[in-house]
Write a protein that holds these residues in place. Sequence first.
Motif, PDB file in Angstrom:
ATOM      1  N   THR A 159      13.478-119.834 -42.458  1.00 50.84           N
ATOM      2  CA  THR A 159      12.964-118.465 -41.999  1.00 50.84           C
ATOM      3  C   THR A 159      13.483-117.534 -43.791  1.00 50.84           C
ATOM      4  OG1 THR A 159      14.632-118.676 -40.440  1.00 50.84           O
ATOM      5  CG2 THR A 159      14.768-116.518 -41.036  1.00 50.84           C
ATOM      6  N   GLU A 160      12.689-117.057 -43.539  1.00 53.77           N
ATOM      7  CA  GLU A 160      12.363-115.985 -45.266  1.00 53.77           C
ATOM      8  C   GLU A 160      11.520-114.508 -45.162  1.00 53.77           C
ATOM      9  OE1 GLU A 160       8.919-117.700 -48.336  1.00 53.77           O
ATOM     10  OE2 GLU A 160       7.672-117.889 -46.447  1.00 53.77           O
ATOM     11  N   ARG A 161      11.657-113.970 -46.350  1.00 54.61           N
ATOM     12  CA  ARG A 161      11.201-112.425 -45.821  1.00 54.61           C
ATOM     13  C   ARG A 161       9.903-113.027 -47.067  1.00 54.61           C
ATOM     14  NH1 ARG A 161      16.394-111.327 -47.845  1.00 54.61           N
ATOM     15  NH2 ARG A 161      15.080-111.018 -50.310  1.00 54.61           N
ATOM     16  N   LEU A 193      19.282-108.395 -46.665  1.00 57.52           N
ATOM     17  CA  LEU A 193      19.769-109.880 -46.134  1.00 57.52           C
ATOM     18  C   LEU A 193      19.406-111.204 -47.227  1.00 57.52           C
ATOM     19  CD1 LEU A 193      18.538-110.793 -42.318  1.00 57.52           C
ATOM     20  CD2 LEU A 193      20.754-110.998 -43.228  1.00 57.52           C
ATOM     21  N   LYS A 194      20.108-111.745 -47.676  1.00 53.84           N
ATOM     22  CA  LYS A 194      20.662-112.804 -49.132  1.00 53.84           C
ATOM     23  C   LYS A 194      19.406-114.371 -48.747  1.00 53.84           C
ATOM     24  CE  LYS A 194      24.536-110.578 -50.897  1.00 53.84           C
ATOM     25  NZ  LYS A 194      23.570-110.425 -52.019  1.00 53.84           N
ATOM     26  N   ILE A 195      18.167-114.512 -48.263  1.00 50.24           N
ATOM     27  CA  ILE A 195      17.598-115.545 -48.170  1.00 50.24           C
ATOM     28  C   ILE A 195      16.268-115.536 -49.177  1.00 50.24           C
ATOM     29  CG2 ILE A 195      18.045-115.963 -46.133  1.00 50.24           C
ATOM     30  CD1 ILE A 195      16.121-114.058 -45.254  1.00 50.24           C
ATOM     31  N   ASP A 196      16.594-114.659 -50.812  1.00 49.13           N
ATOM     32  CA  ASP A 196      15.838-114.939 -51.902  1.00 49.13           C
ATOM     33  C   ASP A 196      14.988-116.213 -51.574  1.00 49.13           C
ATOM     34  OD1 ASP A 196      16.778-112.339 -52.133  1.00 49.13           O
ATOM     35  OD2 ASP A 196      17.753-113.260 -53.433  1.00 49.13           O
ATOM     36  N   GLY A 222      23.836-112.837 -41.021  1.00 52.45           N
ATOM     37  CA  GLY A 222      23.887-112.896 -42.735  1.00 52.45           C
ATOM     38  C   GLY A 222      23.900-113.931 -43.048  1.00 52.45           C
ATOM     39  N   PHE A 223      23.655-114.538 -44.406  1.00 53.46           N
ATOM     40  CA  PHE A 223      23.524-115.557 -45.122  1.00 53.46           C
ATOM     41  C   PHE A 223      24.738-115.547 -46.191  1.00 53.46           C
ATOM     42  CE2 PHE A 223      20.244-114.698 -42.571  1.00 53.46           C
ATOM     43  CZ  PHE A 223      19.643-116.401 -41.495  1.00 53.46           C
TER      44      PHE A 223
END
Length: 251
Positions: A159-161, A193-196, A222-223
């Motif tokens: 899962t990512e942006r 969201l903290k998924i850099d 959230g993460f």
Amino acid sequence: MEIKVDRNELFSSISRVQSIIEKRSNMPILSTILLSSEDTYTNISATDLEISYQQKISAEVIKPGSVTISGRKLFEILKESKSSKICIKEKENNWVYISDDIAKYNLACLPSEEYPVFVEPEEVVTVEFDEKILQEMINKTIYSVTMDEAGFKLSGVFTERVDKKGKTLLRMVSTDGHRLSMIDKEIKNIEELKIDSGVMIPKKGLSELNKLASEGGSIQLGFKQNNCIAKKENTLIVIRLLESKFPDYHA
């Protein structure tokens, strides 16, 4: 501890966690459910150490405290009961008494002090997900997750942006080495969201998120600290993320 609780509400919650509790674990405590009661509610907790589930339901708390009960046995008792109320009372020497005014049960249990401590990550930045969008993203990727134990790196959904045509989207992608499934969706405030670098959500954890979404109502996701945190009303799920690195699928 001594409580009286609505049978249907308790049964719904206990049914919900049957897929989480460990039935063949070398840690017997993981096959139990922790009931912690105070004020006017009871917290129901279940974990397999990878997924932790907690739900708060209303209860008449006669005496506050905590007990562990076999998740499977409690499920079977509630399934057979036709009463509207269930009484649960802690007894001496790790025994618990359960009654619905018709049938009465005495079950041996384990000390509640042995139950794994549930620690909710603090100050988690969450984003609101529409339950139908979350379900669609999971359903269109989870079927491609490998079932092969040797394929540990592929045993989750990456899962990512991503930036696409000037928009920031959330992407879920999975593969079993033979096929690849991918879906992009525009989610409001997804930049928060903290998924850099992207995260790997395990298949079992996604199944639990899917169940939560199927119950209706939006979900806060959230993460933080290698965990995925999902909140909805009185329910909290914490999923430990996989540490494996997803292969480069852009090639």
